[in-house]
Motif scaffolding. Sequence first.
Motif, PDB file in Angstrom:
ATOM      1  N   VAL A 150       0.872  -1.177   0.000  1.00 36.57           N
ATOM      2  CA  VAL A 150       0.000   0.000   0.000  1.00 36.57           C
ATOM      3  C   VAL A 150       0.905   1.222   0.000  1.00 36.57           C
ATOM      4  CG1 VAL A 150      -1.730   1.311   1.275  1.00 36.57           C
ATOM      5  CG2 VAL A 150      -1.867  -1.184   1.205  1.00 36.57           C
ATOM      6  N   GLU A 151       0.709   2.072  -0.981  1.00 39.38           N
ATOM      7  CA  GLU A 151       1.503   3.286  -1.109  1.00 39.38           C
ATOM      8  C   GLU A 151       1.077   4.267  -0.005  1.00 39.38           C
ATOM      9  OE1 GLU A 151       4.405   5.454  -3.494  1.00 39.38           O
ATOM     10  OE2 GLU A 151       3.918   3.360  -3.192  1.00 39.38           O
ATOM     11  N   PRO A 152       2.041   4.839   0.734  1.00 35.68           N
ATOM     12  CA  PRO A 152       1.694   5.771   1.824  1.00 35.68           C
ATOM     13  C   PRO A 152       0.947   7.009   1.317  1.00 35.68           C
ATOM     14  CG  PRO A 152       4.024   5.144   1.920  1.00 35.68           C
ATOM     15  CD  PRO A 152       3.479   4.613   0.630  1.00 35.68           C
ATOM     16  N   ASP A 153       0.085   7.514   2.161  1.00 38.01           N
ATOM     17  CA  ASP A 153      -0.654   8.766   1.904  1.00 38.01           C
ATOM     18  C   ASP A 153      -1.503   8.728   0.644  1.00 38.01           C
ATOM     19  OD1 ASP A 153       0.557   9.945   4.204  1.00 38.01           O
ATOM     20  OD2 ASP A 153       2.346  10.385   2.999  1.00 38.01           O
ATOM     21  N   THR A 154      -2.116   7.560   0.355  1.00 35.15           N
ATOM     22  CA  THR A 154      -2.958   7.440  -0.839  1.00 35.15           C
ATOM     23  C   THR A 154      -4.360   6.931  -0.505  1.00 35.15           C
ATOM     24  OG1 THR A 154      -2.222   5.183  -1.261  1.00 35.15           O
ATOM     25  CG2 THR A 154      -0.984   6.965  -2.350  1.00 35.15           C
ATOM     26  N   GLY A 155      -4.656   6.767   0.763  1.00 33.42           N
ATOM     27  CA  GLY A 155      -5.970   6.257   1.136  1.00 33.42           C
ATOM     28  C   GLY A 155      -6.135   4.769   0.845  1.00 33.42           C
ATOM     29  N   GLY A 156      -5.019   4.042   0.728  1.00 35.59           N
ATOM     30  CA  GLY A 156      -5.105   2.597   0.517  1.00 35.59           C
ATOM     31  C   GLY A 156      -4.807   2.125  -0.895  1.00 35.59           C
TER      32      GLY A 156
END
Length: 167
Positions: A150-156
């Motif tokens: 899950v990429e950080p700061d992307t809402g999931g």
Amino acid sequence: KRSADGGKCPNCRASVAPINPATHAADEDLFAQVKGSMSEEEVSVRADAATKELDRLLTVATRSLPVFAMRPGCRPGQNVALHLFEPRYREMVRRVMEADEHLFIFASSSPAEGVRGTVVEVEVATRVRNGSYDIRGTALENVELQQVWVEPDTGGLQYANVHLQFP
């Protein structure tokens, strides 16, 4: 990584290992026979086309791409039209359209290592008044997801490294 029937030659049924054209040179004798049957211009045109296609496949094979998951997924060659409204997928569209190549992975099940998906090239992305996006594109190549996160700061929003599914 294996042929559809488990890695067997269709003629003699011997085990066959996949060959990566980027690391395994062509058979020189066979190449000489083929080259001798064509004009120099035709050889040049075909070699250029093959080099471009190999470069394209290797670019896809070595990419980290965002993943969109929804049944039934898609198959190479199909037109893809989606209405994306979840915040993570709106972020995906923004990132895809800002990239040099407008690519994402369309998986038919929840992203995980080993899950198969299809690389889609987005041709048109239209932002709708409510902030959602309508996208259209073309499914290009089947891939197998590797190293999903899950990429950080992307809402999931999930990303995955991909490797081509050699037929």
